[in-house]
Design a protein around this motif. Structure first.
Motif: not given
Length: 433
Positions: A219-225, A293-299, A313-318
């Motif tokens: 899986a692609v896991v992105v740490i953002a904030g 761009a990474l957030m768009d393709k992250a699992d 945090a934004p609300e989204s299933d992923n």
């Protein structure tokens, strides 16, 4: 099937084609030993025997010093007459031996052809054949362990058990069908509890697919904030090493950092990214664009929030919101401290749950890593459910649904499988397998 055959001897390099200490070339097929023996100085006698000798070319020139293992018919991987050559991993040596085998009458094997032959000769069923390639492709010990369980027959055994139960039900039903309407010896009662038990088990196994698939594909896991939220601290904590620079200065991370990692048995590509904020600085702005761009393709996006800020945090299933600085400011949400380590295990558990789609593997429930297997298990379960729903239409209709369930389980194990399915399945295997 035009491509795969069992009526001609084949060979293939079973190790990578690159310089190495050793290479393994395997061969299989009727009379394959008699084709090879004239070029080998050792005498291949007993099955399983390891024989030292030299391979010589058509001109008598020595090609290499090797060890050869003979497998008599019924004893090797394919259940055909076979042998394996362990030679030096020199590219010219590998080429010379390959050319010699072709001159002797062996064809270069296709992808998965050895496993195809093992399947065709009853050496393994289709679920076990699929497990061979799953072991090869596994990226973690957990993934290879589950695949090994399938290779040793865990799914095969479950399918056979379900088939036996359905056959017993069908046999008792067919007694009724053998009699005329006025001759039926006793009323037949639909076995609701037994059918429900079989359906539950089949669906329980099918449900493991989404979780196990992660162990294979990763899986692609992105740490953002936002900037200075604690992203790099979490990144370092998950890796258990100081890979990312941690600083109180905002905008320290201007480009993403990527690492191959393993989280609870799941292989991940873990990214630490530039903090999200409005900026006129061109380099930092490019880093933020790359983060998005990474957030768009992250699992999965682990969105780190500083509890002392006004960020949410934004609300989204992923998206998994995680609050930092637990040692300074407690929060009701999922939180951690990079200073004390408190809460980190909970964060790891939450990551695993999200990546596994909430499916928790249970002790005693075999797992699957094949979409084909999942579909056949569900098909069998649904046929059994339809048998119960349509019982009012008579015994003949019930019997048809029970037969459909048996057919789906037969396709699961490969008892009944179209050539196109086999070709698609085995062509995805590695050469030499």
């Amino acid at each position: 099937m035009a491509q795969y055959t069992t009526d001609e001897p084949v060979y293939a390099l079973a190790t990578p084609f690159s310089p190495s200490a050793l290479a393994v070339i395997r061969a299989s097929g009727d009379n394959v030993l008699s084709l090879f023996q004239p070029y080998f100085t050792g005498h291949l006698d007993k099955s399983g025997q390891v024989v030292h000798g030299f391979i010589r070319g058509l001109d008598g020139r020595m090609i290499d010093e090797v060890i050869v293992i003979k497998y008599a018919k019924g004893h090797g991987y394919t259940s055909e007459e076979a042998f394996e050559i362990m030679c030096h991993g020199s590219l010219p040596v590998i080429r010379s031996i390959s050319q010699l085998l072709e001159t002797a009458g062996l064809r270069k094997a296709l992808r998965g052809e050895f496993t195809y032959r093992a399947f065709m000769h009853g050496r393994m069923d289709l679920t076990e054949a699929e497990a061979v390639e799953e072991i090869v492709k596994a990226k973690t010990a957990k993934g290879s362990g589950e695949a090994l369980s399938r290779l040793t027959g865990s799914i095969h055994n479950e399918a056979e058990k379900a088939k036996d139960q359905i056959l017993n039900i069908l046999a008792s039903l067919e007694v009724q069908l053998d009699y005329g309407e006025d001759e039926i010896p006793e009323d037949w009662i639909f076995p609701d509890d037994e059918i429900a038990s079989i359906v539950h088990r089949l669906k329980e196994i099918a449900s493991t697919y989404s979780a196990v698939r992660r162990w294979t594909e990763g899986a692609v896991v992105v740490i953002a904030g936002r900037t200075n939220a604690g992203k790099s601290s979490l990144y370092n904590a998950l890796l258990k090493e100081n890979r990312a620079i941690v600083s109180p200065v905002e905008g320290t991370t201007r480009d993403y950092i990527e690492t191959e990692a393993e989280i609870e048995g799941i292989p991940v590509r873990l990214f630490d990214t530039a903090g999200l904020r409005n900026t006129d600085e061109s380099v930092e702005a490019e880093g933020i664009r790359r983060t998005e761009a990474l957030m768009d393709k992250a699992d999965l996006i682990i969105y780190v929030v500083d509890p002392l800020s006004d960020d949410t945090a934004p609300e989204s299933d992923n998206i998994l919101p995680v609050y930092s600085r637990l040692d300074i400011a407690a929060h009701n949400g999922l939180s951690f401290s990079s200073v004390t380590g408190e809460g980190l295990n909970a964060v790891i558990d939450a990551i695993e749950t999200r990546l596994s789609n909430g499916v928790e593997l249970k002790e005693g429930v075999p797992s699957i890593d094949s979409e084909r297997q999942r579909d056949k298990l569900i098909e069998a379960a649904e046929a059994l459910e339809e048998a119960g729903k349509n019982r009012a239409f008579g015994y003949d209709v019930i019997a048809l649904y029970l037969q459909s369930a048996l057919s789906a389980l037969g396709e699961l194990t490969g008892e009944v499988t179209g050539e196109d399915v086999l070709e698609r399945l085995f062509s995805s295997f590695c050469l030499g397998k």
